[in-house]
Design a protein around this motif. Structure first.
Motif, PDB file in Angstrom:
ATOM      1  N   GLY A   2       0.824  -1.196   0.000  1.00  0.00           N
ATOM      2  CA  GLY A   2       0.000   0.000   0.000  1.00  0.00           C
ATOM      3  C   GLY A   2       0.861   1.249   0.000  1.00  0.00           C
ATOM      4  N   LYS A   3       0.234   2.351  -0.306  1.00  0.00           N
ATOM      5  CA  LYS A   3       0.966   3.619  -0.298  1.00  0.00           C
ATOM      6  C   LYS A   3       0.115   4.656   0.415  1.00  0.00           C
ATOM      7  N   TYR A   4       0.780   5.652   0.950  1.00  0.00           N
ATOM      8  CA  TYR A   4       0.047   6.776   1.500  1.00  0.00           C
ATOM      9  C   TYR A   4      -0.391   7.645   0.340  1.00  0.00           C
ATOM     10  N   GLN A   7       0.229  12.388  -0.604  1.00  0.00           N
ATOM     11  CA  GLN A   7       1.295  13.020   0.166  1.00  0.00           C
ATOM     12  C   GLN A   7       2.430  13.361  -0.776  1.00  0.00           C
TER      13      GLN A   7
ATOM     14  N   LEU B  11       8.855  10.447   1.686  1.00  0.00           N
ATOM     15  CA  LEU B  11       7.913  11.144   2.556  1.00  0.00           C
ATOM     16  C   LEU B  11       8.616  11.582   3.838  1.00  0.00           C
ATOM     17  N   ILE B  35      -5.677   5.071   9.868  1.00  0.00           N
ATOM     18  CA  ILE B  35      -5.570   4.742   8.447  1.00  0.00           C
ATOM     19  C   ILE B  35      -5.034   3.351   8.216  1.00  0.00           C
ATOM     20  N   GLU B  36      -5.589   2.734   7.196  1.00  0.00           N
ATOM     21  CA  GLU B  36      -5.091   1.434   6.761  1.00  0.00           C
ATOM     22  C   GLU B  36      -3.741   1.635   6.093  1.00  0.00           C
ATOM     23  N   PRO B  37      -2.897   0.671   6.041  1.00  0.00           N
ATOM     24  CA  PRO B  37      -3.026  -0.577   6.799  1.00  0.00           C
ATOM     25  C   PRO B  37      -2.576  -0.413   8.248  1.00  0.00           C
ATOM     26  N   PHE B  48       2.198  14.023   7.929  1.00  0.00           N
ATOM     27  CA  PHE B  48       3.216  14.403   6.946  1.00  0.00           C
ATOM     28  C   PHE B  48       3.344  15.915   6.900  1.00  0.00           C
ATOM     29  N   ILE B  88       4.974   0.565   4.774  1.00  0.00           N
ATOM     30  CA  ILE B  88       4.059   1.002   3.718  1.00  0.00           C
ATOM     31  C   ILE B  88       4.805   1.733   2.617  1.00  0.00           C
ATOM     32  N   GLU B  89       5.664   2.654   3.064  1.00  0.00           N
ATOM     33  CA  GLU B  89       6.342   3.486   2.092  1.00  0.00           C
ATOM     34  C   GLU B  89       7.514   4.137   2.811  1.00  0.00           C
TER      35      GLU B  89
END
Lengths: 232, 232
Positions: A2-4, A7, B11, B35-37, B48, B88-89
DNA sequence: GCAAAAGTGTTTTCTATACACCCATGT
DNA sequence: ACATGGGTGTATAGAAAACACTTTTGC
């Protein structure tokens, strides 16, 4: 994965503030910025973080590139992130400072960067917010050095007490009573007296000492109240 | 405007470690991640950075969102940037800690975040590297509080000496001699004795004090050696 | 013999610590 | 009257600070 969403990513740089001490003067290593724009202005050594690199790793890499040195005292100072601090592109900078033995530094390695040592009081204007960073680093070093024996990182393996005292006097920009200084430093038990002398700065010569590395490590946390309350 | 070429942006988040003190227990404010996940796991409050926001500004905004509070003691702790710290990222997190008067905190504001106060010794498992961050924050607070009067930020305008002492004991997780404590704290000149007492925790009652804000500011740098060397 | 830096002790003041009992009040 | 937490003083030890002269040796 998944990604945010929504942003906006930004660049993250690591800048290194590199201090050295030649036995007489506390100095800062800066480079002539090689990339356009703002080419040829003085700047701290820095770089962007790699995809598989953490912040400490990036700082070590950058320091190695410029100085050829591994295993250097390196400490994260602060992160700077004003939207307009770098006019080229939004960049958050995580700043580290390093204390190195200036004698281990070899000029060849960094010729490509046009690196130069400046006396601390004669540091030129640097790009962006780099002068602010240097000032913050000095404040932190003064704070740390009053409580922990970090300044030894700036000295060669063998050094004299007058060299050490001059270093403290430079860092705190104030004279220190030499008898009280020697008493404290010997009471700390960190120094091992050598049998030979450095004769380069006086006729009589000053005994060399080296650091007891085990004690240095063990007492790092408890090396308190080193700086006289009346200094400056 | 020129751009740096071939650099991969990431990010940048700001996370806030929020401490409070209810007169008896030192506490940490965490939220259930919305927020997922990894939804519904405990987490520090974060977000952010905005496009036109600096790091301090982002921290203030995040703190305001969760607590409704302006003008809070807030200090940058450290930047964390392991490539895999957020699965996630890739995210670099700049962490701040805040010391707030828990009584000024109003629950309504944060209902949407499912925020909850935990006693420091009962903080649950948090996502990512957040537990490491909390530990680093406590270390820094202990360090700072030994040298500067920051713990007053956790207290309401009027507080008693037993409350203050309990706070120090919690921060250092060790008992402090009450007579020596009072001597030092009164010697600092930071407290102004009020004429009335807090009777909520004893029959006799304990005098209220308030902080001399001018002296607090003036002596912030010199409030040294506050913690007994033998504590713990 | 003299210039220049290295090295050495003592006294005083202040700060930190250890330690135990009385006080005020509500029930 | 008693239980509970609040508040007070002294003596000792250790650390910091102030302070000035002698030593060494190359020139």
């Amino acid at each position: 994965m998944g990604k945010y969403l929504n942003q906006k990513p930004v660049l993250v740089a690591v800048d290194c503030i590199i201090f050295g001490y030649d036995g007489d003067q506390l100095k800062l290593l800066v480079i002539k910025r090689a990339i356009e724009p703002i080419k040829d202005k003085w700047s701290l050594m820095g770089g962007f973080i790699g995809e598989n690199e953490d912040l400490d790793g990036a700082a070590k890499r950058i320091l190695l590139e410029l100085t050829g040195l591994h295993d250097v005292y390196l400490e994260q100072l602060h992160a700077y992130g004003s939207p307009d601090r770098d006019p080229i592109e939004r960049t958050v900078s995580v700043v580290y400072f390093a204390l190195i033995d200036i004698h281990k530094y070899s000029k060849q390695i960094n010729d490509q960067y046009h690196a130069e040592w400046f006396k601390l009081k004669e540091v030129p204007e640097l790009i962006f917010d780099h002068n602010v960073m240097v000032k913050a680093a000095m404040d932190k070093i003064r704070y740390q050095a009053a409580l922990h024996p970090i300044l030894f990182e700036l000295l060669p393996k063998r050094f004299t007490i007058p060299q050490l005292q001059t270093l403290y006097e430079q860092v705190y920009d104030s004279p220190i009573d030499n008898r009280n200084f020697i008493r404290k430093i010997t009471a700390s038990g960190l120094l091992i007296k050598q049998s030979d002398k450095d004769k380069s700065s006086s006729r009589r010569g000053a005994f060399y000492f080296k650091l007891d590395k085990n004690k240095h490590k063990a007492q790092f946390q408890s090396f308190l109240n080193f700086i006289p309350k009346t200094s400056k």
